[in-house]
Design a protein around this motif. Sequence first.
Motif, PDB file in Angstrom:
ATOM      1  N   HIS A  13       0.824  -1.207   0.000  1.00  0.00           N
ATOM      2  CA  HIS A  13       0.000   0.000   0.000  1.00  0.00           C
ATOM      3  C   HIS A  13       0.857   1.255   0.000  1.00  0.00           C
ATOM      4  N   ILE A  45       1.384   1.410  -4.000  1.00  0.00           N
ATOM      5  CA  ILE A  45       0.220   2.082  -4.558  1.00  0.00           C
ATOM      6  C   ILE A  45       0.316   3.587  -4.353  1.00  0.00           C
ATOM      7  N   HIS A  78      -8.437  -0.344  -3.841  1.00  0.00           N
ATOM      8  CA  HIS A  78      -7.099  -0.586  -4.372  1.00  0.00           C
ATOM      9  C   HIS A  78      -7.018  -1.930  -5.087  1.00  0.00           C
ATOM     10  N   GLU A  82      -7.969  -0.262  -8.601  1.00  0.00           N
ATOM     11  CA  GLU A  82      -6.757   0.435  -8.988  1.00  0.00           C
ATOM     12  C   GLU A  82      -5.676  -0.482  -9.541  1.00  0.00           C
TER      13      GLU A  82
END
Length: 300
Positions: A13, A45, A78, A82
């Motif tokens: 993350h 990310i 996410h 994403e």
Amino acid sequence: MSSTTDTLLLVGHGSREASGNQEIQVFVEQWRARRPDWRIELCFIEFASPSLHDGLVSAAQGARRVLVLPLILNAAGHVKMEIPEAIEHAREHAPGVEYLYGPHLTACDPILAILRRRLRQAMAALDMPDPTTTGVVLLGRGSSDRAANGDMAKMARWLQEETDHELVDLAFTGITYPRLERVVQRQALLGIKQVIVLPYYLYTGTLMQRIQRQVEHLRGQYPQMRFACGTQFGLEPEIFELLEQRAADLQAGRPDSKMPCDGCSLRELAHDLGHGHSHAHTHQQAVPVLLQGALAEALA
């Protein structure tokens, strides 16, 4: 895994707190030591480099396949939106490379084993290690995705069924409710004498630091109660083993080894309606509430 044809790309993350990103780097170094014949790369990310896009493109260099594994506990925006979106873009940059997207860590027995071990350690540190008078709070990040919150609820329930604790509650540090302070208030009203807070986090960061401050505040607010607080658990052996199994399943082409959101038409529809999420761009268009709920359920 062939070191010459496959690259394993771990997607973290990322944190505003440098120590959290450093812990993930340590995890990767330890994993490389466990599997010296594997090519293991890392990207983030947000908040750290290399970025998700750069990591996906770099991992394809000299590789025939890239196995993308999210180092994330629960599937929300996410994982569902994403990362698959970034993989689509990466395929345009590396048309001869196959990208395989594995599932997140999710609620499972290996993570339950970690939580049980952490709970035993916390109990041993208390003055009265009696589970019948000791409440447990599983404390996670919180999400606008109800399926992600549901996975945490599942873990709390499993933890109660696998232990002698009569009260295992769920709390969140943000986005959704209840929050830790309210859950402890309820447990105090029920006569709980001791509370163990189990953070549902892989690595440290600003939220883990906030949890420590909250527990200190609770100690002052409830002097009649004893508190114990666990820590993040991303370096436990079960995490390595989980990811190794994910990689092996992808390589073997086992059913359900791929994350279904990769290439999902519902995900693409959600993106077209503004439901997509990217840290590189700002989306102004909002999805109507009813449609948003339907999409969240379909993507769960």
